[in-house]
Design an enzyme around this catalytic site. Structure first.
Site, PDB file in Angstrom:
ATOM      1  N   ASN A 119      56.723  26.210  97.945  1.00 47.68           N
ATOM      2  CA  ASN A 119      57.435  25.497  96.884  1.00 47.68           C
ATOM      3  C   ASN A 119      56.809  24.120  96.685  1.00 47.68           C
ATOM      4  O   ASN A 119      56.406  23.462  97.647  1.00 47.68           O
ATOM      5  CB  ASN A 119      58.913  25.333  97.268  1.00 47.68           C
ATOM      6  CG  ASN A 119      59.686  24.551  96.215  1.00 47.68           C
ATOM      7  OD1 ASN A 119      59.712  24.923  95.052  1.00 47.68           O
ATOM      8  ND2 ASN A 119      60.316  23.461  96.616  1.00 47.68           N
ATOM      9  N   HIS A 121      57.522  20.323  95.430  1.00 44.41           N
ATOM     10  CA  HIS A 121      58.630  19.384  95.201  1.00 44.41           C
ATOM     11  C   HIS A 121      58.066  18.027  94.774  1.00 44.41           C
ATOM     12  O   HIS A 121      57.088  17.553  95.368  1.00 44.41           O
ATOM     13  CB  HIS A 121      59.449  19.226  96.485  1.00 44.41           C
ATOM     14  CG  HIS A 121      60.652  18.360  96.316  1.00 44.41           C
ATOM     15  ND1 HIS A 121      61.793  18.804  95.673  1.00 44.41           N
ATOM     16  CD2 HIS A 121      60.885  17.067  96.676  1.00 44.41           C
ATOM     17  CE1 HIS A 121      62.679  17.814  95.655  1.00 44.41           C
ATOM     18  NE2 HIS A 121      62.161  16.765  96.261  1.00 44.41           N
TER      19      HIS A 121
END
Length: 207
Positions: A119, A121
């Site tokens: 992911n 971020h």
């Protein structure tokens, strides 16, 4: 490596992955599918323009409107996660990349793809992570805190919200007079670098 990219919005980080794949003759990954948990994400158009199969896997599309309206956030995340897992199985994904995706994955996909979900971020985790910390919310919180630097983080997704082992971080200074827009403009190119570097790193580890 076959890569499935998860998106929610404009898809600039998806575009960075597409551009690298097209420009590098020895690119070790292939984006085989794109999934969005929002139906109007411009990232879907980017995928279609690149000839990549694109799917909407929103709570409404996978649960039905009536069920989705009465479902909890956890129930919605679980239903969408299962639908994404079906796509990953169908396209034989080796790696799942959340590139600006607001979906918190849960359930079977986490165990089946353990160590193969990353992911991106838009802050330096563990600071400014967690529920509600996405997009402009993150940059606004950074500016309000008086931090002297910000940046982006690529980490493994483990079923939590912005938890998981950190792979790559890129830093930028927070300058006097910065706004949400100017700070984002400084971080965005670093996001594009980081997401490509992280995917290449995992491809190398897999070989």
């Amino acid at each position: 490596m076959n890569v499935v990219v998860l998106v929610s919005g404009g898809g600039t980080n998806l575009q960075a992955l597409i551009d690298y794949e097209k420009s590098a003759p020895d690119c070790p990954y292939k984006i085989v599918a794109v999934c969005s948990n929002t139906k109007n994400a411009f990232a879907l158009e980017r995928a279609k323009s690149a000839g990549i199969p694109a799917f909407v896997k929103s709570p409404f599309s996978v649960m039905g409107k009536e069920v989705a309206q009465n479902a909890s956030r956890e129930q919605k995340n679980a239903a969408v996660s299962d639908a994404v897992l079906e796509v990953c199985r169908e396209f034989r994904a080796d790696l799942i990349v959340l590139a600006g995706s607001l979906l918190v994955l849960s359930g079977k996909i986490i165990s089946e793809y353990e160590g193969r979900i990353i992911n991106l971020h838009p802050a330096l985790l563990p600071k400014f992570g967690g529920v509600g910390m996405w997009g402009e919310n993150v940059h606004r919180a950074v500016l309000a805190s008086g931090e002297k630097e910000s940046g982006c983080t690529v980490h493994f997704a483990d079923g939590g919200c912005d938890t998981g082992k950190i792979l790559i971080q890129k830093k930028v200074p927070v300058l006097p007079g910065d706004t949400v827009e100017t700070l984002y403009a400084r971080i965005a190119p670093k996001e594009h670098e980081a997401i490509v570097e992280a995917v290449l790193m995992l491809c190398e580890k897999a070989n």
